[in-house]
Structures are given as C-alpha cells and as structure tokens.
Scaffold this motif. Structure first.
Motif, PDB file in Angstrom:
ATOM      1  N   GLU A 106       0.997  -1.296  -0.061  1.00  0.00           N
ATOM      2  CA  GLU A 106       0.088   0.057   0.012  1.00  0.00           C
ATOM      3  C   GLU A 106       0.837   1.217   0.066  1.00  0.00           C
ATOM      4  O   GLU A 106       0.592   2.214  -0.643  1.00  0.00           O
ATOM      5  N   THR A 107       1.836   1.199   0.846  1.00  0.00           N
ATOM      6  CA  THR A 107       2.712   2.405   1.052  1.00  0.00           C
ATOM      7  C   THR A 107       3.631   2.683  -0.404  1.00  0.00           C
ATOM      8  O   THR A 107       3.675   3.781  -0.852  1.00  0.00           O
ATOM      9  N   TYR A 108       4.062   1.564  -0.873  1.00  0.00           N
ATOM     10  CA  TYR A 108       4.840   1.565  -2.002  1.00  0.00           C
ATOM     11  C   TYR A 108       4.071   2.103  -3.218  1.00  0.00           C
ATOM     12  O   TYR A 108       4.278   2.890  -4.027  1.00  0.00           O
ATOM     13  N   GLN A 109       3.120   1.676  -3.285  1.00  0.00           N
ATOM     14  CA  GLN A 109       2.004   1.878  -4.464  1.00  0.00           C
ATOM     15  C   GLN A 109       1.713   3.373  -4.514  1.00  0.00           C
ATOM     16  O   GLN A 109       1.506   3.939  -5.511  1.00  0.00           O
ATOM     17  N   LYS A 110       1.203   3.549  -3.490  1.00  0.00           N
ATOM     18  CA  LYS A 110       0.781   5.041  -3.145  1.00  0.00           C
ATOM     19  C   LYS A 110       2.005   6.150  -3.637  1.00  0.00           C
ATOM     20  O   LYS A 110       1.584   6.925  -4.434  1.00  0.00           O
ATOM     21  N   ALA A 111       3.125   5.587  -3.027  1.00  0.00           N
ATOM     22  CA  ALA A 111       4.414   6.452  -3.645  1.00  0.00           C
ATOM     23  C   ALA A 111       4.423   6.374  -5.209  1.00  0.00           C
ATOM     24  O   ALA A 111       4.716   7.297  -5.736  1.00  0.00           O
ATOM     25  N   ALA A 112       4.527   5.306  -5.708  1.00  0.00           N
ATOM     26  CA  ALA A 112       4.711   4.898  -6.977  1.00  0.00           C
ATOM     27  C   ALA A 112       3.565   5.636  -7.917  1.00  0.00           C
ATOM     28  O   ALA A 112       3.885   5.782  -8.891  1.00  0.00           O
ATOM     29  N   SER A 113       2.494   5.891  -7.325  1.00  0.00           N
ATOM     30  CA  SER A 113       1.457   6.601  -8.335  1.00  0.00           C
ATOM     31  C   SER A 113       1.610   7.905  -8.353  1.00  0.00           C
ATOM     32  O   SER A 113       0.947   8.778  -9.097  1.00  0.00           O
ATOM     33  N   LEU A 114       2.363   8.513  -7.383  1.00  0.00           N
ATOM     34  CA  LEU A 114       2.419   9.930  -7.102  1.00  0.00           C
ATOM     35  C   LEU A 114       3.867  10.538  -7.735  1.00  0.00           C
ATOM     36  O   LEU A 114       4.070  11.649  -8.244  1.00  0.00           O
ATOM     37  N   PHE A 115       4.779   9.477  -7.954  1.00  0.00           N
ATOM     38  CA  PHE A 115       6.159   9.834  -8.531  1.00  0.00           C
ATOM     39  C   PHE A 115       6.603   9.027  -9.517  1.00  0.00           C
ATOM     40  O   PHE A 115       6.290   7.830  -9.580  1.00  0.00           O
ATOM     41  N   ASP A 116       7.388   9.401 -10.429  1.00  0.00           N
ATOM     42  CA  ASP A 116       7.652   8.765 -11.534  1.00  0.00           C
ATOM     43  C   ASP A 116       9.119   7.828 -10.887  1.00  0.00           C
ATOM     44  O   ASP A 116       9.455   8.117  -9.894  1.00  0.00           O
ATOM     45  N   GLU A 117       9.483   6.738 -11.852  1.00  0.00           N
ATOM     46  CA  GLU A 117      10.453   6.027 -11.231  1.00  0.00           C
ATOM     47  C   GLU A 117      11.791   6.568 -10.839  1.00  0.00           C
ATOM     48  O   GLU A 117      12.341   6.066  -9.735  1.00  0.00           O
ATOM     49  N   ASN A 118      12.186   7.728 -11.696  1.00  0.00           N
ATOM     50  CA  ASN A 118      13.534   8.402 -11.059  1.00  0.00           C
ATOM     51  C   ASN A 118      13.419   9.098  -9.626  1.00  0.00           C
ATOM     52  O   ASN A 118      14.130   8.893  -8.927  1.00  0.00           O
ATOM     53  N   TYR A 119      12.213   9.898  -9.667  1.00  0.00           N
ATOM     54  CA  TYR A 119      12.056  10.459  -8.450  1.00  0.00           C
ATOM     55  C   TYR A 119      11.927   9.727  -7.323  1.00  0.00           C
ATOM     56  O   TYR A 119      12.422   9.984  -6.188  1.00  0.00           O
ATOM     57  N   LEU A 120      11.187   8.588  -7.406  1.00  0.00           N
ATOM     58  CA  LEU A 120      10.835   7.549  -6.395  1.00  0.00           C
ATOM     59  C   LEU A 120      12.326   7.045  -6.017  1.00  0.00           C
ATOM     60  O   LEU A 120      12.412   6.731  -4.854  1.00  0.00           O
ATOM     61  N   SER A 121      13.055   6.707  -6.906  1.00  0.00           N
ATOM     62  CA  SER A 121      14.321   6.070  -6.665  1.00  0.00           C
ATOM     63  C   SER A 121      15.173   7.042  -5.987  1.00  0.00           C
ATOM     64  O   SER A 121      15.984   6.533  -4.882  1.00  0.00           O
ATOM     65  N   ASN A 122      15.105   8.224  -6.247  1.00  0.00           N
ATOM     66  CA  ASN A 122      15.874   9.384  -5.439  1.00  0.00           C
ATOM     67  C   ASN A 122      15.330   9.505  -3.910  1.00  0.00           C
ATOM     68  O   ASN A 122      15.996   9.564  -3.094  1.00  0.00           O
TER      69      ASN A 122
END
Length: 148
Positions: A106-122
C-alpha cells in the motif's frame, strides 16, 4: 559518557561514499522540502540529535515553517502536509523501521502512483542515506553544539 571515535577522521575513505551519495542527491530533482522532511523524520525515528539539529536548521533555511517542523512526528494528525509529502513520510517510516515488516504494498504503490520511477528512486536513496548517517551519529554519539 564514553569518548567515541570520529569515523570521518579515522576512516575518511569509508565516509566518502556517503558524502558522494549526498552530492548525487543534491544534483537530482528531489526538492529541498522533500529531502529535508525525509532527513528530519528519519532522524527523529532513529533518535539522532545531531542530524535533527542539522536538518531542521537546513529546512528553515530552505523556507520550511517552524510549525511543520514541530509537528512532523505527528504528521498523520494534521493536514499541513501535501499528499506527496504524506506518501514520502509513510515510505520514510517504513524503510527506517524495515524490521517491522518491510515496506507495505500500500505504501509503496501510493508513492509509485505519485512519483515517476526516477524521483521515487531518489526518495528511496535519500531515506537509505540518512539512515546510514543516523547510525554513524548515534553509534559515535555525535552531538549538536548549543546555540544561543
């Protein structure tokens, strides 16, 4: 209180990769607000007084308000944080407390829905980096200097 080593002085080569991670993260699109919220919240959880002191000062320098800083450890209780910041804070807490069951879907998917892969990686790398610094700070009893 015992006297502890200063790793940056005794093993500067060992600290260099963490410094390089800081430099890398500073060069990414990760906003100062996002980065400082990560650093402060992680440092609160880990009890790193040195890092809390340092990063609350940095956050104020970048325009963060006193009220949001003071309420950061109760971020779920107030509506002062954006949806993106709330996702970052949830991810920060779960990564920092990873032994409590890892990072939930749930936490990961929420973040992944709001940020692109590069931003999420950062975001993830910023959380991991401050956790490493906190562990150095707490283990070696780094203390902030009292300012008046």
């Amino acid at each position: 209180m015992s006297k502890r080593i200063k790793i940056a002085q005794t093993q500067p080569t060992a600290v260099k990769p963490l410094l390089d991670l800081n430099t890398y993260l500073d060069s990414t699109p990760l906003t100062h607000t996002h980065h400082e919220l990560i650093k402060i919240r992680t440092s609160q959880i880990n009890g790193c007084a040195y890092c809390i002191d340092l990063h609350t000062k940095d956050a104020r320098k970048y325009g963060e308000t006193e009220q949001r800083i003071y309420l950061l450890n109760a971020w779920r209780e107030v509506d002062f944080y954006t949806e993106e910041e709330r996702a970052i804070l949830a991810l920060t807490e779960e990564i920092t407390l990873i032994s409590n069951g890892g990072v939930s879907d749930e936490t990961y998917q929420k973040a992944a829905s709001l940020f692109d892969e590069n931003y999420l990686s950062n975001i993830i790398m910023a959380i991991i980096t401050i956790n490493a610094w906190n562990r150095i700070g707490v283990t070696t009893e780094m203390k902030p200097a009292l300012t008046r």
